[in-house]
Enzyme design. Sequence first.
Site, mmCIF file in Angstrom:
data_model
loop_
_atom_site.group_PDB
_atom_site.id
_atom_site.type_symbol
_atom_site.label_atom_id
_atom_site.label_comp_id
_atom_site.label_asym_id
_atom_site.label_seq_id
_atom_site.Cartn_x
_atom_site.Cartn_y
_atom_site.Cartn_z
ATOM 1 N N HIS A 143 -12.450 21.758 2.129
ATOM 2 C CA HIS A 143 -13.804 21.693 1.578
ATOM 3 C C HIS A 143 -14.834 21.798 2.694
ATOM 4 O O HIS A 143 -14.719 21.129 3.714
ATOM 5 C CB HIS A 143 -14.027 20.366 0.839
ATOM 6 N N LYS A 199 -6.369 25.560 -2.108
ATOM 7 C CA LYS A 199 -7.696 25.334 -2.683
ATOM 8 C C LYS A 199 -8.762 25.403 -1.589
ATOM 9 O O LYS A 199 -8.636 24.748 -0.557
ATOM 10 C CB LYS A 199 -7.751 23.970 -3.375
#
Length: 247
Positions: free
Chosen positions: A140, A167
Amino acid sequence: MIHIGQLDLEKKAAVVAVILEKPLETSRKAAKMGADLLEIRLDLLGIRDLETAVETIRKVKSETGLPVILTNRSIKEGGKWEGREDDRIELLTNLFSTNLIFLKDGPDAVDIELSAGREARDKVIKAAKACGKTVIVSSHDFSKTPDFQEMKTILEEAFLAGADIAKLAVMPQSRRDVLDLLRVALDAREAGNAVCTIAMGKLGKHTRVIAPFYGSVLTYAAVDSEVSAAPGQFQVDEIKKILELLE
């Protein structure tokens, strides 16, 4: 083929409801709204001990029948875990038990950060895979969007670390940043890799609906419009409706 529980993510991207408060009540509501998966955020729920975590997951799965992703997010990746890093990793690892009774009621997937130390990350991944569970390795960036090649490299590193699903969530500063992220997702899909790509914030909000059409196998949504785990999330029922209109 990539599965989480009984969900075949090769056939259709899944809408993940983020459970960050009142786990039973919120999970029931998410199921009624049409969520495909639940992400149990131990860090946001304030769950610190194994017994509470096991009982919460068991009840949530019993009440909803939905598969569960287990996440205990570190502060440096936007989470709110308070305590030692060793304790965070130990809780995640212990929740993937080889006890056959627990396997049925336990989590179906785990999310571990790429930025976690290699030894710690490997512990979690090894424990999950020993139980035949799906591993999401995540990264992230809440301040910017890395350049195109760097994003591809991040996803490649996640797969090398042992990810079944890589991700990547970024904060776009321009529409071109968003396009680069969608290109990264499409390239991964065409290469046969399972990824989840998210552009956060106002500029990237539409990617939560559009990214699945470019190869993202998961999209995350809020249960309550007033409470979300990341900037730019739609509610579960909103995203389901939009996806159905576009399919």
